[in-house]
Design a protein around this motif. Structure first.
Motif, PDB file in Angstrom:
ATOM      1  N   GLY A  10       0.781  -1.149   0.005  1.00  0.00           N
ATOM      2  CA  GLY A  10       0.081  -0.096   0.215  1.00  0.00           C
ATOM      3  C   GLY A  10       1.065   1.471  -0.115  1.00  0.00           C
ATOM      4  O   GLY A  10       0.316   2.222   0.531  1.00  0.00           O
ATOM      5  N   THR A  12       2.411   4.710  -1.623  1.00  0.00           N
ATOM      6  CA  THR A  12       1.680   5.601  -2.597  1.00  0.00           C
ATOM      7  C   THR A  12       2.626   6.627  -2.802  1.00  0.00           C
ATOM      8  O   THR A  12       2.217   7.624  -3.551  1.00  0.00           O
ATOM      9  CB  THR A  12       0.193   6.044  -2.166  1.00  0.00           C
ATOM     10  N   SER A  36      -9.778   1.280  -2.080  1.00  0.00           N
ATOM     11  CA  SER A  36      -8.726   1.235  -0.909  1.00  0.00           C
ATOM     12  C   SER A  36      -8.152   2.775  -0.679  1.00  0.00           C
ATOM     13  O   SER A  36      -7.985   3.452  -1.411  1.00  0.00           O
ATOM     14  CB  SER A  36      -7.620   0.229  -1.318  1.00  0.00           C
ATOM     15  N   ARG A  38      -5.217   2.927   0.033  1.00  0.00           N
ATOM     16  CA  ARG A  38      -3.879   2.991  -0.428  1.00  0.00           C
ATOM     17  C   ARG A  38      -3.855   2.754  -2.120  1.00  0.00           C
ATOM     18  O   ARG A  38      -2.927   2.361  -2.479  1.00  0.00           O
ATOM     19  CB  ARG A  38      -3.308   1.880   0.212  1.00  0.00           C
ATOM     20  N   GLU A 193       1.132   2.199   9.611  1.00  0.00           N
ATOM     21  CA  GLU A 193       0.456   3.434   9.140  1.00  0.00           C
ATOM     22  C   GLU A 193      -0.010   4.199  10.591  1.00  0.00           C
ATOM     23  O   GLU A 193      -0.329   3.863  11.559  1.00  0.00           O
ATOM     24  CB  GLU A 193      -0.814   3.268   8.384  1.00  0.00           C
ATOM     25  N   GLY A 197      -3.553   4.493   5.033  1.00  0.00           N
ATOM     26  CA  GLY A 197      -3.106   5.050   3.860  1.00  0.00           C
ATOM     27  C   GLY A 197      -1.868   5.873   4.109  1.00  0.00           C
ATOM     28  O   GLY A 197      -1.146   6.095   3.035  1.00  0.00           O
TER      29      GLY A 197
END
Length: 214
Positions: A10, A12, A36, A38, A193, A197
């Protein structure tokens, strides 16, 4: 005995990817499932793919994607592997493997012993199995919810394919998970996290250290 491979899923942003590289993870997951938090847009994938080049194995995460979506993501993110996190049956996994010529990972959602046994059906059509926690009925996402399953279900597992562990992993419990299951790969997303995200560099660093020194 060397520690397991480590996949940070995940990712990004360039900063999160830098933290993943610096923590000496082995794999990065790029999520191409739009609902998601993410989700990685195709337009953002090439820069991250280039940053990961030669440093990390790039794994694309998909949920019942069609060939067009798979092809676009494989090209944009220069994927090394395709992770199937939906209801893809063995025939679909085989077709994807043949069409794209990439390593295929199949996620098996686990709640009980019978779920673990489902992995055997993918022998010869997938390259790797990832055991993850089964999400509750009606959940909007098939994973990334921080849920774990009973790792004892894998303690004596001797399946036909190499396999890894996902679901509910964090810096606090990853060493226990590695010692208890003997997994060859661990996969984490929400456990590193600070918000859905949003990857945290310190948590990534601690997670990878604890996994390697378990």
């Amino acid at each position: 005995m060397p520690g397991p491979s480590i996949k940070i899923c995940g990712v990004t942003t360039r900063d999160a990817l830098s933290a993943t590289i610096e923590a000496q993870a082995s794999h990065v997951g790029f999520n191409f499932f739009p609902p998601s938090p993410r989700f990685l847009a195709l337009a953002d994938a090439p820069a991250l793919a280039m940053q990961a080049e030669g440093r990390l194995t790039r794994v694309g995460v998909f949920v019942d994607a069609d060939d067009a979506a798979l092809g676009d993501a494989v090209a944009a993110a220069r994927l090394d592997a395709i992770q199937l996190h939906g209801k893809e049956d063995p025939a679909r996994a085989a077709a994807i493997r043949t069409r794209f010529g990439k390593s295929v990972w199949k996620v098996i959602s686990v709640a009980g012993p019978g779920d673990v046994a489902k992995a055997d059906a993918y022998a010869g059509v997938a390259d790797f199995i990832l055991f993850d926690a089964k999400t509750p009925k009606g959940a909007a996402l098939p994973g990334g919810l921080g849920l774990a399953f009973d790792w004892d279900l894998l303690r004596a597992y001797k399946g036909p394919l190499p396999w890894g562990l996902a679901g509910g992993l964090s810096p606090a419990n990853v060493a226990e998970a590695v010692r208890g299951t003997g997994t060859s790969l661990i996969d984490v997303s929400s456990g590193v996290e600070s918000a859905p995200g949003v990857k945290d560099a310190d948590r990534i660093r601690t997670f990878c250290f604890n996994a390697r020194t378990a």
